[in-house]
Each structure stands twice: as C-alpha cells, then as structure tokens.
Design a protein around this motif. Sequence first.
Motif, PDB file in Angstrom:
ATOM      1  N   SER A 299      46.769 -61.738  23.744  1.00 60.39           N
ATOM      2  CA  SER A 299      45.790 -62.345  23.011  1.00 60.39           C
ATOM      3  C   SER A 299      45.351 -61.759  21.722  1.00 60.39           C
ATOM      4  CB  SER A 299      44.537 -62.913  24.087  1.00 60.39           C
ATOM      5  OG  SER A 299      43.877 -61.624  24.521  1.00 60.39           O
ATOM      6  N   ARG A 300      45.384 -60.392  21.791  1.00 62.28           N
ATOM      7  CA  ARG A 300      45.326 -59.579  20.717  1.00 62.28           C
ATOM      8  C   ARG A 300      46.254 -60.074  19.670  1.00 62.28           C
ATOM      9  NH1 ARG A 300      42.085 -54.542  20.721  1.00 62.28           N
ATOM     10  NH2 ARG A 300      42.895 -53.966  18.589  1.00 62.28           N
ATOM     11  N   ILE A 301      47.461 -60.484  20.033  1.00 58.75           N
ATOM     12  CA  ILE A 301      48.583 -60.842  18.796  1.00 58.75           C
ATOM     13  C   ILE A 301      48.060 -62.302  18.252  1.00 58.75           C
ATOM     14  CG2 ILE A 301      50.777 -61.577  18.317  1.00 58.75           C
ATOM     15  CD1 ILE A 301      51.591 -60.162  20.991  1.00 58.75           C
ATOM     16  N   VAL A 302      47.438 -63.200  19.024  1.00 50.06           N
ATOM     17  CA  VAL A 302      46.765 -64.389  18.695  1.00 50.06           C
ATOM     18  C   VAL A 302      45.570 -64.051  17.721  1.00 50.06           C
ATOM     19  CG1 VAL A 302      45.950 -66.595  19.284  1.00 50.06           C
ATOM     20  CG2 VAL A 302      47.676 -65.615  20.522  1.00 50.06           C
ATOM     21  N   GLN A 303      44.717 -63.284  18.141  1.00 55.00           N
ATOM     22  CA  GLN A 303      43.746 -62.972  17.274  1.00 55.00           C
ATOM     23  C   GLN A 303      44.066 -62.384  15.859  1.00 55.00           C
ATOM     24  OE1 GLN A 303      41.354 -60.103  19.538  1.00 55.00           O
ATOM     25  NE2 GLN A 303      40.793 -61.644  21.341  1.00 55.00           N
ATOM     26  N   THR A 304      45.143 -61.536  15.968  1.00 58.14           N
ATOM     27  CA  THR A 304      45.487 -60.827  14.614  1.00 58.14           C
ATOM     28  C   THR A 304      45.946 -61.805  13.727  1.00 58.14           C
ATOM     29  OG1 THR A 304      46.095 -58.745  16.098  1.00 58.14           O
ATOM     30  CG2 THR A 304      46.939 -59.333  13.742  1.00 58.14           C
ATOM     31  N   ARG A 305      46.701 -62.890  14.297  1.00 56.71           N
ATOM     32  CA  ARG A 305      47.134 -63.895  13.312  1.00 56.71           C
ATOM     33  C   ARG A 305      45.967 -64.632  12.722  1.00 56.71           C
ATOM     34  NH1 ARG A 305      52.262 -65.844  13.703  1.00 56.71           N
ATOM     35  NH2 ARG A 305      52.558 -65.445  15.932  1.00 56.71           N
ATOM     36  N   ARG A 306      45.034 -65.094  13.641  1.00 57.56           N
ATOM     37  CA  ARG A 306      43.928 -65.639  13.172  1.00 57.56           C
ATOM     38  C   ARG A 306      43.045 -65.154  12.348  1.00 57.56           C
ATOM     39  NH1 ARG A 306      41.496 -68.370  18.293  1.00 57.56           N
ATOM     40  NH2 ARG A 306      43.478 -69.469  18.523  1.00 57.56           N
ATOM     41  N   ALA A 307      42.905 -63.673  12.517  1.00 54.89           N
ATOM     42  CA  ALA A 307      42.239 -62.830  11.514  1.00 54.89           C
ATOM     43  C   ALA A 307      42.774 -62.916  10.098  1.00 54.89           C
ATOM     44  CB  ALA A 307      41.958 -61.517  12.132  1.00 54.89           C
ATOM     45  N   ILE A 308      44.016 -62.922  10.111  1.00 50.46           N
ATOM     46  CA  ILE A 308      44.990 -62.753   8.724  1.00 50.46           C
ATOM     47  C   ILE A 308      44.673 -64.121   8.149  1.00 50.46           C
ATOM     48  CG2 ILE A 308      47.170 -62.501   7.962  1.00 50.46           C
ATOM     49  CD1 ILE A 308      47.865 -60.641   9.656  1.00 50.46           C
ATOM     50  N   GLU A 309      44.773 -65.179   9.076  1.00 47.61           N
ATOM     51  CA  GLU A 309      44.589 -66.505   8.248  1.00 47.61           C
ATOM     52  C   GLU A 309      43.319 -66.489   7.584  1.00 47.61           C
ATOM     53  OE1 GLU A 309      45.198 -69.405  11.186  1.00 47.61           O
ATOM     54  OE2 GLU A 309      47.361 -69.118  11.422  1.00 47.61           O
ATOM     55  N   LEU A 310      42.309 -65.786   8.107  1.00 42.80           N
ATOM     56  CA  LEU A 310      41.091 -65.860   7.569  1.00 42.80           C
ATOM     57  C   LEU A 310      40.973 -64.956   6.636  1.00 42.80           C
ATOM     58  CD1 LEU A 310      38.945 -66.763  10.890  1.00 42.80           C
ATOM     59  CD2 LEU A 310      39.394 -68.434   8.859  1.00 42.80           C
TER      60      LEU A 310
ATOM     61  N   ASN B 181      62.697 -52.194  30.548  1.00 40.67           N
ATOM     62  CA  ASN B 181      62.354 -50.720  30.188  1.00 40.67           C
ATOM     63  C   ASN B 181      60.821 -51.092  29.550  1.00 40.67           C
ATOM     64  OD1 ASN B 181      62.009 -48.757  28.967  1.00 40.67           O
ATOM     65  ND2 ASN B 181      64.062 -48.425  27.978  1.00 40.67           N
ATOM     66  N   SER B 182      61.007 -52.137  28.770  1.00 39.60           N
ATOM     67  CA  SER B 182      59.575 -52.113  28.112  1.00 39.60           C
ATOM     68  C   SER B 182      58.457 -52.431  29.128  1.00 39.60           C
ATOM     69  CB  SER B 182      59.747 -53.094  27.000  1.00 39.60           C
ATOM     70  OG  SER B 182      58.437 -53.657  26.386  1.00 39.60           O
ATOM     71  N   ALA B 183      58.551 -53.285  30.081  1.00 36.12           N
ATOM     72  CA  ALA B 183      57.790 -53.813  31.130  1.00 36.12           C
ATOM     73  C   ALA B 183      57.236 -52.664  32.052  1.00 36.12           C
ATOM     74  CB  ALA B 183      58.334 -54.945  32.186  1.00 36.12           C
ATOM     75  N   GLY B 184      58.057 -51.616  32.075  1.00 38.41           N
ATOM     76  CA  GLY B 184      57.480 -50.477  32.747  1.00 38.41           C
ATOM     77  C   GLY B 184      56.224 -49.659  31.942  1.00 38.41           C
ATOM     78  N   TYR B 185      56.007 -49.940  31.038  1.00 39.87           N
ATOM     79  CA  TYR B 185      54.862 -49.101  30.217  1.00 39.87           C
ATOM     80  C   TYR B 185      53.514 -50.285  30.473  1.00 39.87           C
ATOM     81  CZ  TYR B 185      58.200 -46.477  27.644  1.00 39.87           C
ATOM     82  OH  TYR B 185      59.159 -45.388  27.179  1.00 39.87           O
ATOM     83  N   PHE B 186      53.716 -51.288  30.862  1.00 36.97           N
ATOM     84  CA  PHE B 186      52.543 -52.213  30.899  1.00 36.97           C
ATOM     85  C   PHE B 186      52.184 -52.551  32.217  1.00 36.97           C
ATOM     86  CE2 PHE B 186      54.702 -52.486  26.729  1.00 36.97           C
ATOM     87  CZ  PHE B 186      53.427 -51.979  25.768  1.00 36.97           C
ATOM     88  N   LYS B 187      50.935 -52.887  32.400  1.00 35.32           N
ATOM     89  CA  LYS B 187      50.458 -53.523  33.839  1.00 35.32           C
ATOM     90  C   LYS B 187      50.136 -54.975  33.358  1.00 35.32           C
ATOM     91  CE  LYS B 187      48.100 -49.935  35.897  1.00 35.32           C
ATOM     92  NZ  LYS B 187      47.738 -48.778  34.969  1.00 35.32           N
ATOM     93  N   GLN B 188      50.199 -55.810  34.264  1.00 35.17           N
ATOM     94  CA  GLN B 188      50.162 -57.334  33.939  1.00 35.17           C
ATOM     95  C   GLN B 188      48.914 -57.650  33.206  1.00 35.17           C
ATOM     96  OE1 GLN B 188      51.057 -59.211  37.681  1.00 35.17           O
ATOM     97  NE2 GLN B 188      50.069 -61.223  36.823  1.00 35.17           N
ATOM     98  N   LYS B 189      47.750 -57.225  33.648  1.00 36.73           N
ATOM     99  CA  LYS B 189      46.583 -57.540  32.910  1.00 36.73           C
ATOM    100  C   LYS B 189      46.417 -57.004  31.323  1.00 36.73           C
ATOM    101  CE  LYS B 189      41.830 -56.154  33.341  1.00 36.73           C
ATOM    102  NZ  LYS B 189      40.919 -55.156  33.880  1.00 36.73           N
ATOM    103  N   GLN B 190      47.224 -55.705  31.217  1.00 38.99           N
ATOM    104  CA  GLN B 190      47.394 -55.298  29.799  1.00 38.99           C
ATOM    105  C   GLN B 190      48.334 -56.232  28.983  1.00 38.99           C
ATOM    106  OE1 GLN B 190      48.964 -51.558  31.091  1.00 38.99           O
ATOM    107  NE2 GLN B 190      46.910 -50.599  30.724  1.00 38.99           N
ATOM    108  N   ILE B 191      49.114 -56.831  29.381  1.00 36.16           N
ATOM    109  CA  ILE B 191      50.276 -57.855  28.885  1.00 36.16           C
ATOM    110  C   ILE B 191      49.403 -59.052  28.251  1.00 36.16           C
ATOM    111  CG2 ILE B 191      52.189 -59.157  29.097  1.00 36.16           C
ATOM    112  CD1 ILE B 191      53.353 -57.040  30.772  1.00 36.16           C
ATOM    113  N   TYR B 192      48.532 -59.500  29.242  1.00 41.34           N
ATOM    114  CA  TYR B 192      47.541 -60.465  28.925  1.00 41.34           C
ATOM    115  C   TYR B 192      46.700 -60.201  27.727  1.00 41.34           C
ATOM    116  CZ  TYR B 192      49.029 -63.077  33.124  1.00 41.34           C
ATOM    117  OH  TYR B 192      49.721 -63.757  34.260  1.00 41.34           O
ATOM    118  N   GLU B 193      46.306 -59.138  27.949  1.00 44.95           N
ATOM    119  CA  GLU B 193      45.267 -58.553  26.759  1.00 44.95           C
ATOM    120  C   GLU B 193      45.978 -58.398  25.388  1.00 44.95           C
ATOM    121  OE1 GLU B 193      43.359 -54.797  27.291  1.00 44.95           O
ATOM    122  OE2 GLU B 193      42.780 -55.104  25.381  1.00 44.95           O
ATOM    123  N   ILE B 194      47.226 -57.934  25.427  1.00 42.41           N
ATOM    124  CA  ILE B 194      48.014 -57.718  24.157  1.00 42.41           C
ATOM    125  C   ILE B 194      48.204 -59.055  23.509  1.00 42.41           C
ATOM    126  CG2 ILE B 194      50.166 -56.733  23.197  1.00 42.41           C
ATOM    127  CD1 ILE B 194      49.878 -54.479  25.073  1.00 42.41           C
TER     128      ILE B 194
END
Length: 334
Positions: free
Chosen positions: A303-314, A288-301
């Motif tokens: 990497s955003r998760i990884v960035q968010t974690r890093r930003a919080i660490e900093l 169901n969730s996969a229906g909302y996203f294109k492949q490229k957008q999934i990759y982008e999100i």
Amino acid sequence: MPFRDIYGQEHAIGLLNQAVHRDRMPHAWLFTGQANIGKYKTAVALAQKLNCRKGEKDACGECDYCLQIVEQNFLDYQVLIPDGKFIKIDQIRKALNWLHLHPDQAKKRVMILDGAQHLGREAANAFLKTLEEPAPHTLLILIAESSQQLPETIVSRCQQIRFRPLSEEISERILRQTTDLTKERIQLLSAFSMGSVNRNLAVRLEIMETVQKTAIVWLTTFSASTLEEMLRTCESWCKSKNEEWCLLLDFLETWFRDLTWLLHGLPEEKLINRNVNAGESRIKALRNSAGYFKQKQIYEIFSRIVQTRRAIELNANKSLAVESLCLHMYRIAV
Ligand SMILES: [Zn+2]
C-alpha cells in the motif's frame, strides 16, 4: 478500427451494441478503466458504427466516413485531449460551440473527450451545462481511468461503462499482431503490463530490464552498501528523462504481489516474475526476498507503493517520495 478488431472488451461492446440497436443511446457515455485496454479504440469504433455507409452489424472500417473518422477528418467528429496538463476552458468553449451546431453529414455529432480527468474546474463547469441541456443531435464520450477522478455532477449525467483489464492471453495476442518482438519478450511485456497493452513499454524494454535487475539485487541483499547504492540510484532515476522511477514502482508492485502469492502457497505459474528471458527464473530470488518480510509487512509495503505513486501524481517531490519508500522497505527488512 471496428468493434470486431477490439479484443477483450466484449462486455462493453455488447452494451454499446444493445444501446444502438434498441435506439437507447444516452447523450453521454463515460468509459472508465485502466490505461491501454481499448477505451479510446472502442469510442472511435462506436463513432464509426453510427456513421458507416456500408456496415450493418459493425462498421466496415473501409468506407470514406469510417476512414475520415480514424483520421479525425470527419466533419461531425472531434477528439478533445488535454492541451498540456489540463483541458483548458478555451478548448472546451470552442469544442462545445462546435458541438451545438447542426451536424453536416451525420445524424449525430460525436465528441470524444479523452483524459476527462484533466478537466480544470472552470472547464468542468462549462461542460456540465452541456450535459444538463444536451442538444438532440450530439453524442459525448468521456474517457477516464476512474469515475472518482471526475466531479460527481458530471459522472451522474453520463452512462458509465467499466472496461475490464485484459487477460495475459489477450495482451500477448495484441502484442504479437502489433509488434516485432520475440515470443519471450512478448511474454515478459504482457506479464508486466498488468492487464493492459503497453506499447510504450515495448520501446522501454531494455531500460525496464535494467531497472528490474538492479531492484532484484536490492530486494535480495539488504546490507548497508545496498542501502547506499539504492538511495543513490533512486535519486538519479528520479532525475532521469527515462523516468526509471516509474518502472521501479511498477516492478515493486509486481514483486510484492508475487511475495503475497508465495506466502499463501499459491501456484508458481501464476507469479508475474516466474519466467523472464527464456527460462531464467526469478522464483529463487523471490523466495530469498520473502525471507525478509512477514505477511503483514508485505501488505503494508504494497500500500506504500500505491501511496507513493499517488503522491507523485499530486506533485510530491519525486526523489523524496521514492527514497522514503525504499528506506521504509529497507528498515523493515533488516
Ligand atoms: Zn464504413
């Protein structure tokens, strides 16, 4: 804990055994790899092996020296961990003075520096001097998640061993031996530990399940009311002592990783979210969730998760960082 009790790190232990048996011990090792996979235990086991009074191929784990090492009671052995956020200069000075003294009982003094990435600049400089001119009877073991967290000058003076993530099978085996959890919960935990054994997560299992259930609703119903609820919840999770925000980021990572697998048509038994709680499957929710996203957008999100974690660490503002990640996800989905 001798080498034989450490699972999944045969490669690292093989290298250490070789160095001991060929008498090619460097003066400093750097153990790297994600948290909770056995780096510290391996360092302790090495100290035991070097000092054990009985064992030959491996430490016995039972003699007075082996026991004193585990209890951090052995005169020629010290473990240094950050005092607060950093390993402070005073801590390092004291430890280095101790290290340079001649061993009392052992052939070598062993010092483990756990969390070496937390060396402050001044402390790192003091430490570097010791690495440049090591005393003959000393062995240092630095432990960090990645060598990139340390100054290059320090890394280049250590012999690095990369520890590998644990397979699900091995982390399940360790959890079976060290916790009283049911089989289903062990499976759930090891699926979400991503290659490590996270016993802290065992304590937080109920909170983790609440976070996941809440997030699954967001990820399968992108509506205006979900958005409002999502932002409100994120804010309170970021303020809460239970640090649900951290569990949320962990979970989102597994979710979007699973979506990638689904979109590539890879086998469902490899999905992290395939089975939770005795057969209750999340595969329908994932589809169901996969229906909302294109492949490229999934990759982008992802990497955003990884960035968010890093930003919080900093030290970025936690609420803002997590909310903006969720907003981004929402904007893409609708
Ligand atoms: Zn022993």
